[in-house]
Design a protein around this motif. Structure first.
Motif, short mmCIF file in Angstrom:
data_model
loop_
_atom_site.label_atom_id
_atom_site.label_comp_id
_atom_site.label_asym_id
_atom_site.label_seq_id
_atom_site.Cartn_x
_atom_site.Cartn_y
_atom_site.Cartn_z
N LEU A 198 -6.19 7.24 16.23
CA LEU A 198 -5.61 6.42 15.18
C LEU A 198 -5.70 7.19 13.86
O LEU A 198 -6.77 7.64 13.48
CB LEU A 198 -6.39 5.10 15.06
CG LEU A 198 -5.75 3.98 14.24
CD1 LEU A 198 -4.57 3.38 15.00
CD2 LEU A 198 -6.78 2.90 13.95
N VAL A 199 -4.56 7.34 13.21
CA VAL A 199 -4.54 7.89 11.86
C VAL A 199 -4.44 6.72 10.90
O VAL A 199 -3.56 5.86 11.04
CB VAL A 199 -3.35 8.84 11.65
CG1 VAL A 199 -3.26 9.29 10.19
CG2 VAL A 199 -3.47 10.06 12.55
N VAL A 200 -5.36 6.65 9.95
CA VAL A 200 -5.38 5.56 8.98
C VAL A 200 -4.92 6.12 7.63
O VAL A 200 -5.55 7.02 7.08
CB VAL A 200 -6.78 4.94 8.85
CG1 VAL A 200 -6.75 3.79 7.85
CG2 VAL A 200 -7.26 4.45 10.22
N LEU A 201 -3.82 5.57 7.13
CA LEU A 201 -3.28 5.97 5.83
C LEU A 201 -3.69 4.93 4.79
O LEU A 201 -3.64 3.72 5.07
CB LEU A 201 -1.76 6.09 5.88
CG LEU A 201 -1.18 7.04 6.93
CD1 LEU A 201 0.35 7.00 6.91
CD2 LEU A 201 -1.68 8.46 6.72
N LYS A 202 -4.07 5.37 3.61
CA LYS A 202 -4.48 4.46 2.54
C LYS A 202 -3.51 4.56 1.37
O LYS A 202 -3.17 5.65 0.93
CB LYS A 202 -5.89 4.80 2.05
CG LYS A 202 -6.40 3.87 0.95
CD LYS A 202 -7.78 4.30 0.46
CE LYS A 202 -8.32 3.32 -0.58
NZ LYS A 202 -7.45 3.23 -1.79
N ALA B 52 2.96 -3.91 8.43
CA ALA B 52 1.91 -3.38 9.31
C ALA B 52 0.62 -3.01 8.60
O ALA B 52 -0.34 -2.62 9.27
CB ALA B 52 2.44 -2.16 10.07
N SER B 53 0.53 -3.10 7.30
CA SER B 53 -0.68 -2.67 6.61
C SER B 53 -1.79 -3.70 6.76
O SER B 53 -1.56 -4.87 7.05
CB SER B 53 -0.40 -2.41 5.13
OG SER B 53 -0.02 -3.60 4.48
N ILE B 54 -3.02 -3.22 6.54
CA ILE B 54 -4.22 -4.04 6.64
C ILE B 54 -4.93 -4.04 5.28
O ILE B 54 -5.11 -2.99 4.67
CB ILE B 54 -5.18 -3.51 7.71
CG1 ILE B 54 -4.49 -3.44 9.08
CG2 ILE B 54 -6.44 -4.36 7.78
CD1 ILE B 54 -4.10 -4.79 9.64
N VAL B 55 -5.33 -5.21 4.81
CA VAL B 55 -6.10 -5.32 3.57
C VAL B 55 -7.48 -5.87 3.95
O VAL B 55 -7.60 -7.04 4.30
CB VAL B 55 -5.43 -6.25 2.55
CG1 VAL B 55 -6.29 -6.36 1.29
CG2 VAL B 55 -4.04 -5.75 2.21
N PRO B 56 -8.53 -5.03 3.94
CA PRO B 56 -9.85 -5.50 4.35
C PRO B 56 -10.41 -6.50 3.36
O PRO B 56 -10.15 -6.43 2.16
CB PRO B 56 -10.69 -4.22 4.37
CG PRO B 56 -9.99 -3.29 3.42
CD PRO B 56 -8.53 -3.62 3.53
N GLU B 57 -11.20 -7.43 3.89
CA GLU B 57 -11.85 -8.41 3.02
C GLU B 57 -12.99 -7.75 2.28
O GLU B 57 -13.74 -6.96 2.84
CB GLU B 57 -12.38 -9.58 3.85
CG GLU B 57 -11.28 -10.41 4.51
CD GLU B 57 -11.85 -11.60 5.24
OE1 GLU B 57 -13.09 -11.77 5.18
OE2 GLU B 57 -11.08 -12.35 5.84
N LEU C 1 -2.70 -7.49 14.05
CA LEU C 1 -3.96 -7.55 13.32
C LEU C 1 -5.13 -7.74 14.28
O LEU C 1 -6.17 -7.11 14.14
CB LEU C 1 -3.91 -8.69 12.31
CG LEU C 1 -5.18 -8.90 11.46
CD1 LEU C 1 -5.51 -7.65 10.67
CD2 LEU C 1 -4.99 -10.09 10.54
N SER C 2 -4.95 -8.60 15.30
CA SER C 2 -6.02 -8.85 16.26
C SER C 2 -6.36 -7.60 17.04
O SER C 2 -7.53 -7.25 17.22
CB SER C 2 -5.60 -9.97 17.21
OG SER C 2 -6.57 -10.17 18.20
N VAL C 3 -5.32 -6.87 17.50
CA VAL C 3 -5.55 -5.64 18.26
C VAL C 3 -6.26 -4.61 17.39
O VAL C 3 -7.20 -3.94 17.82
CB VAL C 3 -4.21 -5.09 18.79
CG1 VAL C 3 -4.41 -3.68 19.37
CG2 VAL C 3 -3.64 -6.01 19.84
N PHE C 4 -5.84 -4.50 16.14
CA PHE C 4 -6.42 -3.50 15.25
C PHE C 4 -7.88 -3.82 14.95
O PHE C 4 -8.74 -2.95 14.99
CB PHE C 4 -5.61 -3.45 13.96
CG PHE C 4 -6.13 -2.44 12.97
CD1 PHE C 4 -6.09 -1.09 13.25
CD2 PHE C 4 -6.66 -2.83 11.76
CE1 PHE C 4 -6.56 -0.15 12.35
CE2 PHE C 4 -7.13 -1.91 10.85
CZ PHE C 4 -7.07 -0.56 11.15
N GLU C 5 -8.19 -5.09 14.69
CA GLU C 5 -9.57 -5.46 14.38
C GLU C 5 -10.48 -5.23 15.58
O GLU C 5 -11.61 -4.75 15.44
CB GLU C 5 -9.63 -6.92 13.94
CG GLU C 5 -9.01 -7.15 12.55
CD GLU C 5 -8.98 -8.62 12.17
OE1 GLU C 5 -9.06 -9.46 13.09
OE2 GLU C 5 -8.89 -8.91 10.97
#
Length: 208
Positions: free
Chosen positions: A34-38, A143-148, A174-178
């Motif tokens: 997994l490549v995570v882009l910010k 598709a982006s994720i914003v962490p709490e 989101l469920s799969v990613f978490e």
């Protein structure tokens, strides 16, 4: 396939969001990477599944590991340079059926050309060419994720309005990613591995 700047793959720059590589991660139980882009100046992340070979190609460039012979993406950059084509940026322009579509943008004698590319290859090339990575706003929104954010101990949770409900597709992603993040470790170089892990041993990449 080469596109000039009038093709349907071009988007106004105002719709593009600049990101940087946050990390390359490996699942301990599977070969998945997994490549995570910010997003620059924002706490928003875009996870992209890539093949093993592409993940290694990105990691080698990020860690500036020297190899005795050019790897595939080094060769590609050299080909661009040999034809006086200067890579200016790479873009991730579309997300369709969980597949990201990328493009390599280059300047050739003053003319901008666009080359269709897998997003993983485009990212590997961007690290070597030291050029920006841009993502279309629609892709980030989908598709982006914003962490709490964690609250300081003892702080009362402020009241806030309910977030807009996710679509079925968004909730599944989101469920799969978490779930995946719970089993992730950062990809680290193997100190016992020779620096030149080049093409003598062919590797079969896992394609998206």
């Amino acid at each position: 396939m080469v596109y000039n700047m009038k093709t349907h793959l071009e988007f106004p720059m105002a719709n593009m969001i600049e990101v940087q590589i946050d990390s390359v991660r490996v699942h301990l139980m599977t070969p998945n990477r997994l490549v995570v882009l910010k997003q620059i100046n924002e706490d928003r992340y875009l996870p992209i599944w890539v093949g093993v070979y592409e993940a290694e190609a990105i990691t080698v460039a990020l860690q500036e590991v020297e190899v005795s012979r050019p790897l595939t993406h080094d060769l590609l950059k050299n080909v661009f340079n040999a034809f006086n084509a200067h890579i200016t940026r790479i873009e991730i322009v579309k997300l369709e059926s969980d597949t990201y579509f990328g493009a390599i943008i280059a300047d050739v004698n003053g003319k901008e050309v666009r080359i269709d590319s897998r997003s993983s290859d485009a990212i590997a090339l961007s690290v070597r060419a030291h050029v920006p990575i841009l993502v279309h706003a629609s892709v980030m929104d989908a598709a982006s994720i914003v962490p709490e954010q964690d609250l300081p101990e003892g702080e009362i949770t402020p009241q806030k309005s309910e977030p807009a409900p996710l679509s079925k597709e968004g909730a599944e992603r989101l469920s799969v990613f978490e779930n995946f993040l719970d089993k992730l470790e950062f990809d680290k170089p193997d100190e016992n591995k020779p620096e030149d892990d080049s093409s003598d041993k062919p590797k079969k990449p896992k394609k998206k």
